[in-house]
Design a protein around this motif. Structure first.
Motif, PDB file in Angstrom:
ATOM      1  N   LYS A   1     -11.336   9.000  -1.164  1.00 20.82           N
ATOM      2  CA  LYS A   1     -11.025   8.273   0.154  1.00 20.82           C
ATOM      3  C   LYS A   1     -10.367   7.007  -0.274  1.00 20.82           C
ATOM      4  O   LYS A   1      -8.867   7.258   0.699  1.00 20.82           O
ATOM      5  N   LEU A   2     -10.542   6.304  -0.870  1.00 16.71           N
ATOM      6  CA  LEU A   2      -9.760   5.047  -1.155  1.00 16.71           C
ATOM      7  C   LEU A   2      -8.306   5.585  -1.725  1.00 16.71           C
ATOM      8  O   LEU A   2      -7.414   4.694  -1.569  1.00 16.71           O
TER       9      LEU A   2
ATOM     10  N   VAL B   1     -10.773   9.630 -16.393  1.00 16.99           N
ATOM     11  CA  VAL B   1      -9.898   9.081 -15.461  1.00 16.99           C
ATOM     12  C   VAL B   1     -10.217   7.843 -15.177  1.00 16.99           C
ATOM     13  O   VAL B   1     -11.331   7.813 -14.702  1.00 16.99           O
ATOM     14  N   VAL B   2      -9.295   6.678 -15.338  1.00 19.85           N
ATOM     15  CA  VAL B   2      -9.408   5.490 -15.130  1.00 19.85           C
ATOM     16  C   VAL B   2      -8.999   5.061 -13.482  1.00 19.85           C
ATOM     17  O   VAL B   2      -7.620   5.479 -13.446  1.00 19.85           O
ATOM     18  N   TYR B   3      -9.658   4.371 -12.763  1.00 19.85           N
ATOM     19  CA  TYR B   3      -9.231   3.829 -11.514  1.00 19.85           C
ATOM     20  C   TYR B   3      -9.021   2.437 -11.612  1.00 19.85           C
ATOM     21  O   TYR B   3      -9.663   1.800 -12.321  1.00 19.85           O
ATOM     22  N   LEU B   4      -7.843   2.039 -10.775  1.00 19.93           N
ATOM     23  CA  LEU B   4      -7.526   0.895 -10.511  1.00 19.93           C
ATOM     24  C   LEU B   4      -7.253   0.349  -8.894  1.00 19.93           C
ATOM     25  O   LEU B   4      -6.720   1.424  -8.459  1.00 19.93           O
ATOM     26  N   VAL B   5      -7.145  -0.808  -8.569  1.00 19.00           N
ATOM     27  CA  VAL B   5      -6.735  -1.355  -7.290  1.00 19.00           C
ATOM     28  C   VAL B   5      -5.254  -0.996  -7.195  1.00 19.00           C
ATOM     29  O   VAL B   5      -4.597  -1.518  -8.211  1.00 19.00           O
ATOM     30  N   ASP B   6      -4.784  -0.440  -6.333  1.00 21.72           N
ATOM     31  CA  ASP B   6      -3.289   0.000  -6.264  1.00 21.72           C
ATOM     32  C   ASP B   6      -2.408  -0.963  -5.403  1.00 21.72           C
ATOM     33  O   ASP B   6      -1.231  -1.178  -5.551  1.00 21.72           O
TER      34      ASP B   6
ATOM     35  N   MET C   1       1.011  -1.025  -0.257  1.00 22.50           N
ATOM     36  CA  MET C   1       0.012   0.247   0.056  1.00 22.50           C
ATOM     37  C   MET C   1       1.024   1.308   0.017  1.00 22.50           C
ATOM     38  O   MET C   1       2.148   1.243   0.472  1.00 22.50           O
ATOM     39  N   THR C   2       0.393   2.251  -0.322  1.00 21.77           N
ATOM     40  CA  THR C   2       1.024   3.450  -0.478  1.00 21.77           C
ATOM     41  C   THR C   2       0.657   4.529   0.456  1.00 21.77           C
ATOM     42  O   THR C   2       0.333   3.944   1.542  1.00 21.77           O
TER      43      THR C   2
ATOM     44  N   LEU D   1      -5.381   2.770  -1.546  1.00 23.17           N
ATOM     45  CA  LEU D   1      -6.010   1.629  -1.823  1.00 23.17           C
ATOM     46  C   LEU D   1      -6.416   1.502  -3.239  1.00 23.17           C
ATOM     47  O   LEU D   1      -6.174   0.335  -3.830  1.00 23.17           O
ATOM     48  N   VAL D   2      -6.535   2.448  -3.917  1.00 17.71           N
ATOM     49  CA  VAL D   2      -6.696   2.537  -5.491  1.00 17.71           C
ATOM     50  C   VAL D   2      -6.117   3.836  -5.794  1.00 17.71           C
ATOM     51  O   VAL D   2      -5.642   4.646  -4.940  1.00 17.71           O
TER      52      VAL D   2
END
Length: 135
Positions: free
Chosen positions: A75-76, A91-96, A1-2, A81-82
């Motif tokens: 928030k995520l 804007v494309v989201y992905l799990v980090d 996680m970052t 977390l993303v």
């Protein structure tokens, strides 16, 4: 996680030993679980675990309004977390963090399996037992 939540990799092996995790590690874990305690955010992470998506695709999939989905994603993202990336104007989201995907899939999968088992047997023992336990 970052940024924000941290990594749980430093606990490997320590779960078998006499040493408890530090208060800081437990606080970070609680913060991560706290974010996922929202069924909307959990659904977003579940959806993103299947593949990346933009806000409108996520809103359609999880059934929320665009502003609410955007707030949950912010928030995520802040917690690490993303993450997001630009694709032109989208804007494309992905799990980090793949470990988050593993945790979410494990918990949701086990609960779904339990529900399926109780539906098959007709026994309702334990169904929904986590509901209302202070979450």
């Amino acid at each position: 996680m970052t940024a924000g939540v941290g990594s749980f990799g430093s606990l490997e092996g320590s779960l078998d030993g006499p040493c408890d995790p530090s208060a800081e590690v437990l606080a970070e874990a609680a913060a991560a679980f706290g974010l996922l305690a929202s069924s909307a955010r959990l659904h977003l992470v579940w959806a993103l675990a299947q593949g990346e998506s933009d806000v409108s695709g996520l809103a359609e999939r999880v059934g929320g309004a665009l502003p609410a989905i955007s707030q949950h994603l912010a928030k995520l993202k802040l917690a690490g977390l993303v993450r997001s990336r630009r694709e032109g104007r989208r804007v494309v989201y992905l799990v980090d963090d793949p470990d988050v995907v593993t945790i979410v899939r494990l918990m949701v999968g086990q609960l779904a399996d339990r529900r399926a088992e109780t539906a098959d047997t007709g026994v309702n023992a334990g169904a929904g037992r986590l509901r209302g336990l202070g979450a």
